[in-house]
Design a protein around this motif. Structure first.
Motif, PDB file in Angstrom:
ATOM      1  N   HIS A  91      37.787 -36.956  42.299  1.00 33.43           N
ATOM      2  CA  HIS A  91      38.244 -35.640  42.734  1.00 33.43           C
ATOM      3  C   HIS A  91      39.123 -34.964  41.682  1.00 33.43           C
ATOM      4  CE1 HIS A  91      37.735 -36.900  47.234  1.00 33.43           C
ATOM      5  NE2 HIS A  91      36.611 -36.949  46.540  1.00 33.43           N
ATOM      6  N   ARG A  92      39.676 -35.750  40.759  1.00 36.84           N
ATOM      7  CA  ARG A  92      40.520 -35.173  39.703  1.00 36.84           C
ATOM      8  C   ARG A  92      39.730 -34.273  38.754  1.00 36.84           C
ATOM      9  NH1 ARG A  92      43.533 -40.259  40.081  1.00 36.84           N
ATOM     10  NH2 ARG A  92      42.028 -41.259  38.719  1.00 36.84           N
ATOM     11  N   SER A  93      38.423 -34.326  38.815  1.00 32.82           N
ATOM     12  CA  SER A  93      37.577 -33.469  37.982  1.00 32.82           C
ATOM     13  C   SER A  93      37.505 -32.046  38.518  1.00 32.82           C
ATOM     14  CB  SER A  93      36.160 -34.047  37.898  1.00 32.82           C
ATOM     15  OG  SER A  93      36.178 -35.313  37.288  1.00 32.82           O
ATOM     16  N   PHE A  94      38.176 -31.771  39.647  1.00 33.72           N
ATOM     17  CA  PHE A  94      38.069 -30.479  40.315  1.00 33.72           C
ATOM     18  C   PHE A  94      39.449 -29.882  40.564  1.00 33.72           C
ATOM     19  CE2 PHE A  94      34.572 -33.230  41.456  1.00 33.72           C
ATOM     20  CZ  PHE A  94      33.484 -32.461  41.097  1.00 33.72           C
ATOM     21  N   ASN A  95      39.524 -28.581  40.486  1.00 32.27           N
ATOM     22  CA  ASN A  95      40.763 -27.857  40.745  1.00 32.27           C
ATOM     23  C   ASN A  95      41.159 -27.997  42.208  1.00 32.27           C
ATOM     24  OD1 ASN A  95      42.774 -25.967  41.151  1.00 32.27           O
ATOM     25  ND2 ASN A  95      41.809 -24.388  39.933  1.00 32.27           N
ATOM     26  N   LYS A  96      40.214 -27.748  43.099  1.00 34.02           N
ATOM     27  CA  LYS A  96      40.432 -27.868  44.542  1.00 34.02           C
ATOM     28  C   LYS A  96      39.242 -28.584  45.163  1.00 34.02           C
ATOM     29  CE  LYS A  96      44.264 -25.458  45.165  1.00 34.02           C
ATOM     30  NZ  LYS A  96      45.490 -26.068  45.611  1.00 34.02           N
ATOM     31  N   VAL A  97      39.519 -29.305  46.246  1.00 31.12           N
ATOM     32  CA  VAL A  97      38.479 -29.999  47.006  1.00 31.12           C
ATOM     33  C   VAL A  97      38.563 -29.496  48.443  1.00 31.12           C
ATOM     34  CG1 VAL A  97      37.632 -32.232  47.813  1.00 31.12           C
ATOM     35  CG2 VAL A  97      38.638 -32.038  45.522  1.00 31.12           C
ATOM     36  N   PHE A  98      37.483 -28.891  48.912  1.00 33.99           N
ATOM     37  CA  PHE A  98      37.407 -28.396  50.283  1.00 33.99           C
ATOM     38  C   PHE A  98      36.767 -29.485  51.136  1.00 33.99           C
ATOM     39  CE2 PHE A  98      37.551 -24.821  47.475  1.00 33.99           C
ATOM     40  CZ  PHE A  98      38.432 -23.963  48.098  1.00 33.99           C
ATOM     41  N   THR A  99      37.468 -29.932  52.166  1.00 33.27           N
ATOM     42  CA  THR A  99      37.013 -31.074  52.951  1.00 33.27           C
ATOM     43  C   THR A  99      37.315 -30.898  54.436  1.00 33.27           C
ATOM     44  OG1 THR A  99      37.199 -33.487  53.224  1.00 33.27           O
ATOM     45  CG2 THR A  99      39.182 -32.319  52.505  1.00 33.27           C
ATOM     46  N   TYR A 100      36.508 -31.561  55.236  1.00 31.76           N
ATOM     47  CA  TYR A 100      36.734 -31.611  56.682  1.00 31.76           C
ATOM     48  C   TYR A 100      37.710 -32.726  57.026  1.00 31.76           C
ATOM     49  CZ  TYR A 100      33.781 -35.594  56.058  1.00 31.76           C
ATOM     50  OH  TYR A 100      33.290 -36.792  55.612  1.00 31.76           O
ATOM     51  N   ASN A 101      37.992 -33.613  56.074  1.00 28.93           N
ATOM     52  CA  ASN A 101      38.756 -34.837  56.303  1.00 28.93           C
ATOM     53  C   ASN A 101      40.255 -34.552  56.314  1.00 28.93           C
ATOM     54  OD1 ASN A 101      39.860 -37.362  56.385  1.00 28.93           O
ATOM     55  ND2 ASN A 101      38.649 -38.198  54.701  1.00 28.93           N
ATOM     56  N   ASP A 102      40.864 -34.586  57.475  1.00 31.67           N
ATOM     57  CA  ASP A 102      42.289 -34.295  57.615  1.00 31.67           C
ATOM     58  C   ASP A 102      43.173 -35.302  56.878  1.00 31.67           C
ATOM     59  OD1 ASP A 102      41.802 -32.069  59.186  1.00 31.67           O
ATOM     60  OD2 ASP A 102      41.955 -33.175  61.062  1.00 31.67           O
ATOM     61  N   ALA A 103      42.702 -36.509  56.668  1.00 36.01           N
ATOM     62  CA  ALA A 103      43.507 -37.543  56.021  1.00 36.01           C
ATOM     63  C   ALA A 103      43.861 -37.184  54.579  1.00 36.01           C
ATOM     64  CB  ALA A 103      42.764 -38.881  56.058  1.00 36.01           C
TER      65      ALA A 103
END
Length: 160
Positions: free
Chosen positions: A100-112
């Motif tokens: 995930h460090r390869s991305f500025n932001k990660v959009f996810t359904y995962n609340d954790a």
């Protein structure tokens, strides 16, 4: 105008991922969220197209789904965004935070994951029809099977 690239599989190149009028691709409105994303970005002065039309190298923003086979290089991380649709139970690479460090932001359904500022809550859009016309009395025979060919051995899986 800001140029944005949506990285898609070969099937959806040439902006076919936005072709909501094409029922062979847009079965049950599955493409509607992408068309809505394109429309929303256009309202903000951003032109979204697939990577064959708006190449990654010349785009200001690049959007990926799940974990791509080739990660963006570190110098492109600032303009790279990840949308996670699939569960990490189905695709274990999705759960690897180091990727995930390869991305500025990660959009996810995962609340954790939301305690880290890199992650943004994503509510997966589903377009339901206003009305379903179905009269079972008009059917002599009716059978429906919903199945998925997924083999997962995990306490949280739903496919077995």
């Amino acid at each position: 105008m800001i140029k944005a690239c949506l990285v898609v599989s070969k099937l959806y190149l040439n902006n076919r991922i936005f072709a909501v009028e094409d029922k062979s691709f847009n079965r049950d409105n599955c493409l509607m969220p992408f068309a809505m994303l394109k429309r929303s970005l256009a309202n903000m002065g951003c032109e979204l197209a697939t990577q064959d039309i708006s190449p990654i190298e010349s785009s200001d923003i690049v959007i990926y789904f799940d974990i791509p086979a080739v990660l963006p290089p570190p110098e492109q991380a600032e303009k790279s965004f990840l949308i996670i649709y699939e569960s990490e139970l189905v695709s274990p690479m999705i759960g690897r935070k180091d990727l995930h460090r390869s991305f500025n932001k990660v959009f996810t359904y995962n609340d954790a994951s939301l305690s880290d500022n890199r992650y943004v809550k994503l509510h997966l859009p589903i377009c339901f029809p206003d009305e379903v016309i179905f009269d079972p009395t008009e059917k002599k025979r009716f059978c429906c099977m919903i199945a998925g060919n997924k083999m997962i051995r995990h306490g949280l899986e739903l496919y077995s």
